[in-house]
Every structure is written in structure tokens, then in C-alpha cells.
Design an enzyme around this catalytic site. Structure first.
Site, PDB file in Angstrom:
ATOM      1  N   LYS A   1      69.965 119.377  33.240  1.00 20.08           N
ATOM      2  CA  LYS A   1      69.989 118.040  33.829  1.00 20.08           C
ATOM      3  C   LYS A   1      70.797 118.188  35.114  1.00 20.08           C
ATOM      4  O   LYS A   1      71.879 117.607  35.267  1.00 20.08           O
ATOM      5  CB  LYS A   1      70.649 117.074  32.823  1.00 20.08           C
TER       6      LYS A   1
ATOM      7  N   ASP B   1      65.234 115.387  29.982  1.00 21.85           N
ATOM      8  CA  ASP B   1      64.490 114.184  29.571  1.00 21.85           C
ATOM      9  C   ASP B   1      62.990 114.388  29.804  1.00 21.85           C
ATOM     10  O   ASP B   1      62.157 114.081  28.939  1.00 21.85           O
ATOM     11  CB  ASP B   1      65.022 112.930  30.283  1.00 21.85           C
TER      12      ASP B   1
END
Ligand code: IPM
Ligand code: MG
Length: 346
Positions: free
Chosen positions: A189, A222
Site C-alpha cells: 500500500k 485493496d
């Protein structure tokens, strides 16, 4: 010529742990016989019962004995009578740390005849291996709770990322991908976790340069969760940090039939390593003879590969592939499935 022989430490553990380990051992015995090596087992009484009896989770003396084994096979730990975290942190995470088991290897493969949570996928669509960093990140145990005022707690959990640890796990992922002709996707991320993300990215690029034949990709965690569900074929080998790997490996398990169909290795390349099914102790079905032993058997196969028994490992993989569909389709119990697997692998 001396016979090949392996000393295997057993931590059968809690709930369904002992039941699935028993079946993995039947399969290992059948393979050992067929391949001409020996397995010598030593049981270590660790888990909820020991803790409830003596408050001990992993005494130093037992850890010392475990170090003398060639490998460890673990069933499952966890029990509703023990407060959460005691066995998970005190036993599982401690073994990972103390034995420096820096790779958590989690292959997820859809077997013929096993229904995926996704519709319209075939075994060719789902064969991905998560290589999870297994010693640091948010699992390093760093953080604190401070009191800023009455009823004003501040809790921090610090993610540790060192060049050395990221490098070694990334290298493992590339070695694996190069051997199997697969791609490596780094999952992180980096758009939010800038510091750790940039370290991971730099190390990933550096290692990738040594493997020009291995295709690479990057995905935010995600997006990776979404893409694993919508376009699972994109992923072959994923390398990622400890917590992302924990979460994505459960997602991957769901895609290949459920947590009962996946095994794992906590690996220190070239050294003592611990192999365990990804599932937990499932106290609700313990003792009913219903537990699926496939995760434990797959783990035993990963163990044989780690020990250099390639052909024995191939036997286990082939046995699982031939039996899994029958397991998913029917009402067979733990012992019966173990018997099929031992028969197919022997
Ligand atoms: C796993 C488990 C463990 C983890 C728990 C039981 C500590 O979820 O092996 O994936 O978080 O690593
Ligand atoms: Mg987990």
C-alpha cells in the site's frame, strides 16, 4: 548407502489438530515406504492442555529440543478456554520468531471437482502462491499503550520493515517463480504507507533485476483483494508483508474451496521449518471425525519438498489433486479421506 531418515517433531495441538496430523502421518508413512526413506517422530506436548495444566506455553527447554529436529509438523492451536492471543502469540508467533522462519509459504490451488466461492472458474484460473514475510511488519510486537488522560488511551502498533528481511523474503519469491516459470506480484500500500512501501519497492526492484526472466507486477493491497476475486489469473506468486499476507491468504483459501484445502510452511530456507494447515483448531467439530485432513496433508507435502524429497512431495500433490474433488462432493470423514490419500500417495 545409508538410508535417508528425517526426524519430525509433532505439535499436534488442540481441537482437530491431532486428528488431521494423524492422517498426514499416514500419508507420510505411505510415501516414505514407496520412496525408501524413514520418518522418526517425536511428540511435543504443547497447546491448550499444557497451558491449562501448567501455565506453560513454550518452555525454553522444549524449544531447545525442537531445534534438534529436521522439521516440525503442527496441527492447530487455540481453545475457547484459553484467552485469545496466549497460544497464538506465545507458541505460533514465537516459533516463527525464534526459529527465524522468515517465509510463510501459502499456495492456493483449486482442485478439480472442488467448488470455488467464485462462479465459472476452473483449476487453471486459480493457482497462486502467497509468499508472506513472516517475522516482522505489524507482527513484530512493537507498540505501546499510553494514557493521555482518564479514559483516553492511545494504542500504537508499529510495523517494522528492514531491508534485510524484505530482501530475503523477496528473493525467496523470485527463486520460486523462476523455478516454476511464474510471475511475481508485490502487494503493498505504497500510496499510504510511504516509508515501508518505498523500502519494499526499492528492494523489490533490486531483486527483480537479478531475475530478468521473471515477469513482475505491483498491486495495492485493496486492489489485489478485488482482482483476486474478479481476475484471479493475474496472480501467480505474490510477495507481501506479514499482515497483508495473512489477510490475502484467507481470501485465497476461500477461492479454492475453503480453509480446509490449504496448507502452509513457515520456512527458514535450508533450516528447520514448521509446516501447518492454514485452518485453526475448529473446536466446534473436534472429535466428530469430520475435519478435512487435506490442509495438513498438503503441508506434509510442502515439508517433503523442503527436505529435498521432491518425488515424495510430487506424490502427495498428485494424491491431493486426485482425491480433493471426492472430498468436496461427499460426506467422507477424516479417517476415510486420510485412507484415500495414503492409498493414492503410496
Ligand atoms: C495464520 C493465523 C495466525 C496469524 C494467528 C493465529 C496468529 O491467522 O497463521 O494465518 O495471524 O499469522
Ligand atoms: Mg491467518
Amino acid at each position: 548407502m545409508t538410508e535417508r531418515s528425517y526426524r519430525i517433531g509433532l505439535i499436534r495441538g488442540d481441537g482437530i489438530g491431532p486428528e488431521v496430523v494423524a492422517e498426514a502421518l499416514r500419508v507420510l508413512d505411505a510415501v516414505a515406504e514407496a520412496e525408501g526413506f524413514r520418518i522418526e517422530t517425536t511428540d511435543y506436548d504443547l497447546g491448550a492442555e499444557r497451558y491449562l495444566r501448567s501455565s506453560e506455553v513454550l518452555p525454553g527447554s522444549v524449544l531447545g529440543e525442537i531445534r534438534s529436529q529436521d522439521s516440525v509438523l503442527l496441527g492447530a492451536v487455540g481453545d475457547p478456554r484459553v484467552p485469545p492471543g496466549v497460544l497464538e502469540i506465545g507458541l505460533l508467533l514465537r516459533l516463527r520468531q525464534e526459529l527465524d522462519l522468515y517465509v510463510n509459504l501459502r499456495p492456493s490451488r483449486l482442485y478439480e471437482g472442488v467448488p470455488s466461492a467464485l462462479g465459472g472458474v476452473t483449476p487453471a484460473d486459480l493457482n497462486l502462491t502467497i509468499v508472506r514475510e513472516n517475522t516482522e511488519g505489524l507482527y513484530a510486537g512493537k507498540g505501546e499503550v499510553t494514557l493521555a488522560g482518564p479514559n483516553e488511551e492511545l494504542a500504537t502498533e508499529v510495523s517494522i520493515n528492514t531491508t534485510q528481511a524484505v530482501h530475503r523474503v523477496t528473493e525467496y519469491a523470485f527463486e520460486l517463480a523462476a523455478r516454476e516459470g511464474r510471475s511475481v506480484t508485490m502487494v503493498h500500500k505504497v500510496n499510504v504507507l510511504e516509508r515501508a512501501g518505498s523500502l519494499w519497492q526499492r528492494v523489490f526492484k533490486e531483486v527483480a533485476a537479478d531475475y530478468p526472466a521473471v515477469p513482475t507486477a505491483y498491486s495495492h493491497v485493496d486492489a489485489a483483494a478485488l482482482l483476486m476475486v474478479t481476475q484471479p489469473r493475474r496472480f501467480q506468486v505474490i510477495v507481501t508483508d506479514n499482515l497483508f499476507g495473512d489477510i490475502l491468504s484467507d481470501l485465497a483459501a476461500g477461492l479454492v474451496g475453503g480453509i480446509g484445502y490449504v496448507g502452509s510452511g513457515n520456512i527458514h530456507p535450508g533450516g528447520l521449518s514448521v509446516f501447518e494447515p492454514v485452518h485453526g483448531s475448529a473446536p466446534d467439530i473436534a472429535g466428530t471425525g469430520k475435519a478435512n485432513p487435506i490442509g495438513a496433508v498438503i503441508s506434509a507435502g510442502l515439508m517433503l519438498r523442503h527436505l529435498g524429497e521432491e518425488s515424495g512431495a510430487d506424490r502427495i500433490e498428485a494424491a491431493v489433486a486426485s482425491v480433493a474433488g471426492k472430498v468436496a462432493g461427499g460426506q467422507a470423514g477424516t479417517r476415510e479421506v486420510g485412507g484415500w490419500l495414503a492409498e493414492a500417495a503410496g
